[in-house]
Scaffold this active site. Sequence first.
Site, PDB file in Angstrom:
ATOM      1  N   LYS A 346       0.831  -1.212   0.000  1.00 14.01           N
ATOM      2  CA  LYS A 346       0.000   0.000   0.000  1.00 14.01           C
ATOM      3  C   LYS A 346       0.860   1.254   0.000  1.00 14.01           C
ATOM      4  O   LYS A 346       0.526   2.258  -0.619  1.00 14.01           O
ATOM      5  CB  LYS A 346      -0.874  -0.031   1.260  1.00 14.01           C
ATOM      6  CG  LYS A 346      -2.300   0.324   0.970  1.00 14.01           C
ATOM      7  CD  LYS A 346      -3.158   0.058   2.152  1.00 14.01           C
ATOM      8  CE  LYS A 346      -4.237   1.105   2.148  1.00 14.01           C
ATOM      9  NZ  LYS A 346      -5.173   0.954   3.232  1.00 14.01           N
TER      10      LYS A 346
HETATM   11  C1  F1P Z   1       1.378   5.809  -4.334  1.00 16.34           C
HETATM   12  C2  F1P Z   1       1.314   4.369  -4.844  1.00 16.34           C
HETATM   13  C3  F1P Z   1      -0.098   3.929  -5.175  1.00 16.34           C
HETATM   14  C4  F1P Z   1      -0.176   2.441  -5.525  1.00 16.34           C
HETATM   15  C5  F1P Z   1       0.632   1.514  -4.643  1.00 16.34           C
HETATM   16  C6  F1P Z   1       1.940   2.102  -4.167  1.00 16.34           C
HETATM   17  O1  F1P Z   1       0.895   5.881  -3.036  1.00 16.34           O
HETATM   18  O2  F1P Z   1       2.108   4.307  -6.016  1.00 16.34           O
HETATM   19  O3  F1P Z   1      -0.583   4.651  -6.283  1.00 16.34           O
HETATM   20  O4  F1P Z   1      -1.544   2.046  -5.519  1.00 16.34           O
HETATM   21  O5  F1P Z   1      -0.113   1.044  -3.574  1.00 16.34           O
HETATM   22  O6  F1P Z   1       1.876   3.513  -3.854  1.00 16.34           O
HETATM   23  P1  F1P Z   1       0.544   7.237  -2.297  1.00 16.34           P
HETATM   24  O7  F1P Z   1       1.747   8.117  -2.292  1.00 16.34           O
HETATM   25  O8  F1P Z   1      -0.589   7.865  -3.033  1.00 16.34           O
HETATM   26  O9  F1P Z   1       0.158   6.802  -0.906  1.00 16.34           O
END
Ligand code: F1P
Length: 358
Positions: A346
Amino acid sequence: MAAGQNTLNEIREQPASLRRLAESYADIEELSRGIAKRFEEASFVGCGSSYYAGMVGEIFFNRFAGMSASALPASEFIAYQRPTARARLAIALSRSGETTETVEAARLSRKMGFEVLALTNNEKSTLAQEAEYHLPIHAGPEKSVVMTKTFSCLVYGVQLLAAAIGVAKETKGADSFLRVLDGVPELSRETIAGDAEKIQRLVKKHLNLRAIYLGSGANFPVALEAALKLRETSCVSAETFHFLEFRHGPMAEVDDNVMVIALEPKGDSSRKHLELLKEIAEKKGRVVAVTNLCEEAEEFGETIALPSSVDEWISPSVAIGPLQLFACYYSMALGLNPDRPRHLTKVVRLREPWKPQR
Ligand code: F1P
């Protein structure tokens, strides 16, 4: 909980999230007036889906906010961005507010003399705490690894902000655009409540074909995001092109093993885009258009309907919904779990944060 249930619920929750966001942004005039007065340029930074939301921001800031804007992945910003003499606002987008590159890009921005505005779904995050300004996106908790309602909220947030800054600067069209944006939560509800069974049928019919996404203007980054959703949830490759770039090479790939998913809300270039889609269908490509020009598009392909009032400017925070559903059902049809795709986390935290030598 059954595989995919979190992602499905979160896609369906997005109209409520967008409504919360609209209510909370009702008082951004003061911030917008301050930005309009003090900054000449805006730099959007983020990673993954948040970067694509930044690309949408670039287009709306250039069009409505009367500011020259650009967007970069946070890692590229760290590597290549240089200080400028013009007053610049860095706008850092992140669901978690903890992604290493985005936090480091915000820190570097401050070192270079830019101020930072953060849009996040986590008010207590490092990014929210360190930025000069913070706008929460109010999407609510998102359990799925993949971003759905948070992406739509980031996009809606930058649309609202661009329009509000435009109003403060008396930029042509900003006032009426801000009023039209009021309708986004309801349009999103209508779109997502559309024919889910049809989307599932389309998934079954197109499973295992090569996936190509097309979009134009502010809908190009949305097409990138739709392709990323398919990649993330279903572990298949998916390419994205600007509509009319497709004739300049990629057309060679088209045969009956290719599905072309086209994001085509009505807009200035619709006639040209529909001509291209027809050519793709003549070469046996399977066309699926997300559009409100259904009658025309159904002459040569399948459609996922958008409400009639959605034009190319309002579309980015509305039209992504059915494409998120498409990716989620695709993953489930392959027997995968879109809530927890393999190899993904995540939040991406780099063990040794990379700092530029400056
Ligand atoms: C950015 C991101 C997400 C993607 C994945 C890893 O995260 O690239 O777009 O779904 O889980 O991280 P954030 O900076 O928006 O929390």
